[in-house]
Design an enzyme around this catalytic site. Structure first.
Site, PDB file in Angstrom:
ATOM      1  N   HIS A  19       0.836  -1.209   0.000  1.00  0.00           N
ATOM      2  CA  HIS A  19       0.000   0.000   0.000  1.00  0.00           C
ATOM      3  C   HIS A  19       0.867   1.254   0.000  1.00  0.00           C
ATOM      4  O   HIS A  19       0.695   2.152  -0.837  1.00  0.00           O
ATOM      5  CB  HIS A  19      -0.916  -0.031   1.227  1.00  0.00           C
ATOM      6  CG  HIS A  19      -1.796   1.170   1.373  1.00  0.00           C
ATOM      7  ND1 HIS A  19      -3.158   1.111   1.186  1.00  0.00           N
ATOM      8  CD2 HIS A  19      -1.524   2.461   1.719  1.00  0.00           C
ATOM      9  CE1 HIS A  19      -3.686   2.310   1.393  1.00  0.00           C
ATOM     10  NE2 HIS A  19      -2.700   3.142   1.720  1.00  0.00           N
ATOM     11  N   GLU A  20       1.813   1.313   0.942  1.00  0.00           N
ATOM     12  CA  GLU A  20       2.649   2.508   1.062  1.00  0.00           C
ATOM     13  C   GLU A  20       3.625   2.625  -0.107  1.00  0.00           C
ATOM     14  O   GLU A  20       3.918   3.724  -0.583  1.00  0.00           O
ATOM     15  CB  GLU A  20       3.404   2.494   2.396  1.00  0.00           C
ATOM     16  CG  GLU A  20       2.512   2.433   3.632  1.00  0.00           C
ATOM     17  CD  GLU A  20       1.485   3.551   3.694  1.00  0.00           C
ATOM     18  OE1 GLU A  20       1.703   4.616   3.067  1.00  0.00           O
ATOM     19  OE2 GLU A  20       0.449   3.368   4.355  1.00  0.00           O
ATOM     20  N   HIS A  23       1.885   4.264  -2.990  1.00  0.00           N
ATOM     21  CA  HIS A  23       1.886   5.722  -2.853  1.00  0.00           C
ATOM     22  C   HIS A  23       3.215   6.303  -3.313  1.00  0.00           C
ATOM     23  O   HIS A  23       3.271   7.258  -4.090  1.00  0.00           O
ATOM     24  CB  HIS A  23       1.670   6.121  -1.392  1.00  0.00           C
ATOM     25  CG  HIS A  23       0.266   5.981  -0.895  1.00  0.00           C
ATOM     26  ND1 HIS A  23      -0.824   6.474  -1.576  1.00  0.00           N
ATOM     27  CD2 HIS A  23      -0.229   5.423   0.245  1.00  0.00           C
ATOM     28  CE1 HIS A  23      -1.930   6.218  -0.884  1.00  0.00           C
ATOM     29  NE2 HIS A  23      -1.595   5.581   0.218  1.00  0.00           N
TER      30      HIS A  23
END
Length: 227
Positions: A19-20, A23
Site C-alpha cells: 500500500h505505502e 503511494h
C-alpha cells in the site's frame, strides 16, 4: 498459537508495505524524488512506521475489542508533484493496491475455481484457504476504510487538491488526523448504523464477485478466535 493468525499478521504487514510502496512509486513517477531518498521505494516496513497508524490506531482497536493491525504512512512532498491534481492519483494508489490484492485473493477462493469445498464445515477448510479468505476480507475492509473522506485517510487526500486553502489548513493538522481516525473506529465499533452500513457494503461486494459473504467472515472468525 493459531498458525493462520501468524500468517495473517505477516500477510497484513506485507500488504501495508505494498500500500505505502504504491503511494511512493506513483509519487516518484509524478515528480517527487524525495520518496527515494527517504527509502520508501525499498518495501522496508520499518520506514513506513507512523505514530498514528502504526501505534495509536492499533491501540484504539485493541481497546475497542478489535484486532490491533498496524498501518503505515509515507511523507509525500506534494509541492514537488508536477501537477497539483497528481496528488489525488498518488493518494488513490494505496487503496487501489488493496483492491487489487482483494481481487487476486477473491479469485483464489472463488467457488467456481473449485480449489476448496466451501460447503463443508469451516473447521474442515484448508489452512491456506482460511488465510486467503481472511486476507481478502481485510483487504476489502482496508480499501473501503481508506476511501472515507476523513483526514488523514486517503479518501480525504484524494479530494484535498480541490479544496480551498483555508479548508486545507483547518483539516490538515495532527489533531484533526488523530481525532478523525479515532472517530472512524469508534463509529464502526459503537454506532450500529455506521457498522451495519460498512459491513453491508463488504458483504455486497463479496456477493457481487460471486462469493458467499459468510465464507470470508467465517475465515476471519477462525483466524482470530480465542485460543
Amino acid at each position: 498459537m493459531n498458525p493462520v493468525f501468524l500468517a495473517v499478521i505477516i500477510g497484513w504487514i506485507m500488504s501495508v508495505c505494498i500500500h505505502e510502496y504504491s503511494h511512493a512509486l506513483v509519487a516518484y513517477l509524478a515528480g517527487d524524488r524525495s520518496v527515494r531518498e527517504r527509502g520508501y521505494l525499498s518495501m522496508n516496513p520499518l520506514l513506513y512506521l507512523d505514530p498514528i497508524g502504526s501505534i495509536l490506531i492499533p491501540l484504539v482497536a485493541l481497546w475497542l475489542g478489535g484486532v490491533p493491525l498496524p498501518g503505515g504512512a509515507v511523507l509525500i512532498d506534494r509541492l514537488a508533484l508536477r501537477k497539483r491534481w497528481y496528488g489525488s492519483i498518488v493518494s488513490a494508489a494505496g487503496p487501489l493496491s488493496n483492491l487489487t490484492l482483494f481481487l487476486i485473493l477473491a479469485a483464489v477462493i472463488h467457488p467456481r475455481l473449485g480449489l476448496v469445498d466451501w460447503v463443508g464445515h469451516p473447521n474442515s477448510w484448508p489452512t491456506w484457504a482460511i488465510f486467503a479468505g481472511t486476507m481478502a476480507l481485510l483487504q476489502l475492509f482496508a480499501f473501503l476504510l481508506n476511501l472515507l473522506p476523513i483526514p488523514p485517510l486517503d479518501g480525504f487526500q484524494i479530494v484535498e487538491p480541490f479544496l480551498s486553502a483555508s479548508m486545507r489548513v483547518r483539516l490538515l493538522n495532527p489533531q484533526a488526523s488523530m481525532f478523525g481516525l479515532i472517530a472512524v473506529f469508534v463509529a464502526i465499533f459503537y454506532v450500529p448504523a455506521v457498522r451495519n452500513a460498512f459491513f453491508t457494503a463488504i458483504a455486497a461486494i463479496f456477493a457481487f464477485v460471486g462469493i458467499d459473504p459468510w465464507i470470508p467472515m467465517d475465515c476471519y472468525s477462525l483466524t482470530f478466535r480465542p485460543a
